[in-house]
Design an enzyme around this catalytic site. Structure first.
Site, PDB file in Angstrom:
ATOM      1  N   ASP A  92       1.110  -1.010   0.170  1.00  0.00           N
ATOM      2  CA  ASP A  92       0.442  -0.199  -0.169  1.00  0.00           C
ATOM      3  C   ASP A  92       1.040   1.471  -0.173  1.00  0.00           C
ATOM      4  O   ASP A  92       2.159   1.242   0.543  1.00  0.00           O
ATOM      5  CB  ASP A  92      -0.951   0.040   1.070  1.00  0.00           C
ATOM      6  CG  ASP A  92      -2.442   1.424   1.275  1.00  0.00           C
ATOM      7  OD1 ASP A  92      -1.397   1.706   0.599  1.00  0.00           O
ATOM      8  OD2 ASP A  92      -2.631   1.310   1.960  1.00  0.00           O
ATOM      9  N   GLY A  94       0.855   3.823   1.591  1.00  0.00           N
ATOM     10  CA  GLY A  94       0.394   5.175   2.197  1.00  0.00           C
ATOM     11  C   GLY A  94      -0.667   6.034   2.522  1.00  0.00           C
ATOM     12  O   GLY A  94      -0.858   6.955   2.915  1.00  0.00           O
ATOM     13  N   ASP A 146      -2.688   7.993  -3.358  1.00  0.00           N
ATOM     14  CA  ASP A 146      -3.317   8.936  -3.336  1.00  0.00           C
ATOM     15  C   ASP A 146      -4.306   9.600  -2.256  1.00  0.00           C
ATOM     16  O   ASP A 146      -3.013   9.095  -1.336  1.00  0.00           O
ATOM     17  CB  ASP A 146      -4.548   7.581  -3.408  1.00  0.00           C
ATOM     18  CG  ASP A 146      -5.125   6.556  -2.749  1.00  0.00           C
ATOM     19  OD1 ASP A 146      -4.019   6.593  -2.106  1.00  0.00           O
ATOM     20  OD2 ASP A 146      -6.090   6.101  -2.494  1.00  0.00           O
ATOM     21  N   ASP A 271      -8.116  -7.244   1.219  1.00  0.00           N
ATOM     22  CA  ASP A 271      -7.085  -7.462   2.088  1.00  0.00           C
ATOM     23  C   ASP A 271      -8.065  -6.353   3.646  1.00  0.00           C
ATOM     24  O   ASP A 271      -8.481  -5.888   3.329  1.00  0.00           O
ATOM     25  CB  ASP A 271      -5.916  -6.438   1.942  1.00  0.00           C
ATOM     26  CG  ASP A 271      -5.602  -5.009   2.064  1.00  0.00           C
ATOM     27  OD1 ASP A 271      -6.089  -4.883   3.425  1.00  0.00           O
ATOM     28  OD2 ASP A 271      -6.850  -4.227   1.754  1.00  0.00           O
ATOM     29  N   HIS A 340      -6.184 -18.710  13.735  1.00  0.00           N
ATOM     30  CA  HIS A 340      -7.233 -19.114  13.327  1.00  0.00           C
ATOM     31  C   HIS A 340      -8.330 -18.558  12.579  1.00  0.00           C
ATOM     32  O   HIS A 340      -8.738 -19.274  11.440  1.00  0.00           O
ATOM     33  CB  HIS A 340      -8.511 -19.856  14.705  1.00  0.00           C
ATOM     34  CG  HIS A 340      -9.942 -19.472  14.462  1.00  0.00           C
ATOM     35  ND1 HIS A 340     -10.216 -20.657  13.982  1.00  0.00           N
ATOM     36  CD2 HIS A 340     -10.725 -18.834  14.620  1.00  0.00           C
ATOM     37  CE1 HIS A 340     -11.501 -20.789  14.149  1.00  0.00           C
ATOM     38  NE2 HIS A 340     -11.877 -19.177  13.542  1.00  0.00           N
TER      39      HIS A 340
END
Length: 376
Positions: A92, A94, A146, A271, A340
């Site tokens: 990413d 930032g 962006d 994500d 998990h």
């Protein structure tokens, strides 16, 4: 980077595919565990690879730039070697940190001046600088710089913000085109569609992004305060204009239900910090609904967390033992819950791929959404 669509769902816009990178293939739809500072919190790389079966992880440019810093990353040969992860990585840019550091940054057409959350030092991120940083980190997929517009922004703010993002995108593309990867493998730039919840701005942004002809494209600025139905509406609208033959990445989203609804609308990559963050706070995601393991009702449950689960923690630890660890604030409890939840997310997305290939994803998705809305 190459992308091949393998199967489509006749009931929805869901599809399966394969992204090919120099660090390996990624089956889509896919969920990417978030390794903000070069690690997924409380989880070893070995567990990510062998138990959770993550195919790609995410790192963050802002955090990695501040610590450990570019000199160390370059000396190490990039984040893959520094962190011991041989599969694909996405970074990413930032932009979300710019959004979240409202009291520490100043946005201008040149870029963003901000103060580090670590020591207060002053820094400047421009589109060119961010591309150089992402080259140094060495991810397979790098995001354009962006501004992430708040979900409740008024139209004028959202329009100004989008204009800035579009200007920065042109500069990101130019910088990537005039530079090379530092470590001998390909890096792909993904532009980001912004535009808040305004259909005309989203349409404009998607058309601009599509015109770039990038290897893949991202949808940003959602799950940042807007109603869930608005998020789904913006995904549908955006995907009408993004190229069908390129992967689509919905950034920072979200719950298991969000993933399924996004897949149904043609999203390929996701994500979110939710599986690890919520796990550390005692929330477990399961096929029958969500569990708050802190609740006293789980204290005497001595059955495995999930006897048929994909990870060893599901089979070897009981709900009662995990309840005890979380209540006692033992680090092991945070690890078990995180493993998990990540295992569940990857299993869920794997089942989504299977049902798309079988042709019954729409029916299966509706049943899963009903079940996972429950609190156990």
């Amino acid at each position: 980077m190459d992308f091949e669509i393998k199967a489509r769902c006749a009931q929805t816009d869901a599809r399966t595919g394969v992204i090919t990178t120099d660090h390996g293939n990624i089956e889509t739809p896919i969920f990417m565990p978030v390794g903000t500072v070069g690690s997924v919190k409380a989880v070893h790389m070995r567990e990510l690879r062998d138990e959770i079966k993550a195919q790609i992880i995410l790192g963050n440019t802002y955090h990695l730039y501040l610590r450990p810093g570019l000199d160390i990353l370059r000396q190490a040969g990039g984040l893959h070697r520094f962190g011991g992860w041989s599969r694909p990585i996405l970074t990413d840019s930032g932009g979300y940190q710019v959004f979240s550091l409202t009291d520490r940054r100043k946005i201008t057409p040149e870029g963003v001046t901000f103060r580090s959350h670590i020591d207060g030092s002053k820094h400047l991120f421009t589109p060119e600088r961010v591309m150089d940083i992402e080259r140094t980190i060495g991810a397979d997929i790098v995001m354009a710089f962006d501004e992430c517009c708040p979900g409740d922004a008024d139209y004028k703010y959202a329009e100004r913000s989008l204009a800035l993002t579009e200007s920065w995108l042109d500069r990101c593309v130019k910088r990537i085109d005039e530079t090379e990867s530092l470590y001998g493998y390909r890096q792909s730039l993904f532009p980001i569609v912004q535009g808040c919840i305004y259909p005309d701005l989203r349409r404009r942004a998607a058309e601009k992004v599509a015109s770039i002809g990038a290897d893949g494209n991202a949808i940003g600025g959602l799950a940042v305060g807007e109603p869930t139905e608005k998020m789904y509406e913006m995904i549908e609208l955006t995907n009408e204009y993004l190229p069908d033959n390129k992967p689509r990445y919905l950034m920072g989203v979200g719950t298991p239900i969000n993933l399924l609804e996004g897949i149904a609308r043609g999203v390929d990559m996701f994500d979110c910090i939710m599986p690890t963050r919520n796990g550390r706070n005692g929330q477990l995601f399961t096929w029958e609904g969500t569990i708050n393991i802190r609740n006293a009702k789980w204290a005497k449950e001595l059955c495995p967390i999930n006897p048929e689960g994909t990870t060893w923690v599901d089979r070897e630890y009981t709900l009662g033992y995990l309840h005890h660890l979380i209540k006692a604030e033992e680090i092991l409890g945070l690890q078990i819950a995180s493993i998990h939840n990540l295992g569940f997310y990857l299993e869920l997305i794997g089942e989504a791929r299977r049902h798309i290939a079988l042709g019954d994803f729409g029916t299966w998705k509706d049943e899963m959404v009903y079940r996972m809305n429950k609190r156990l």
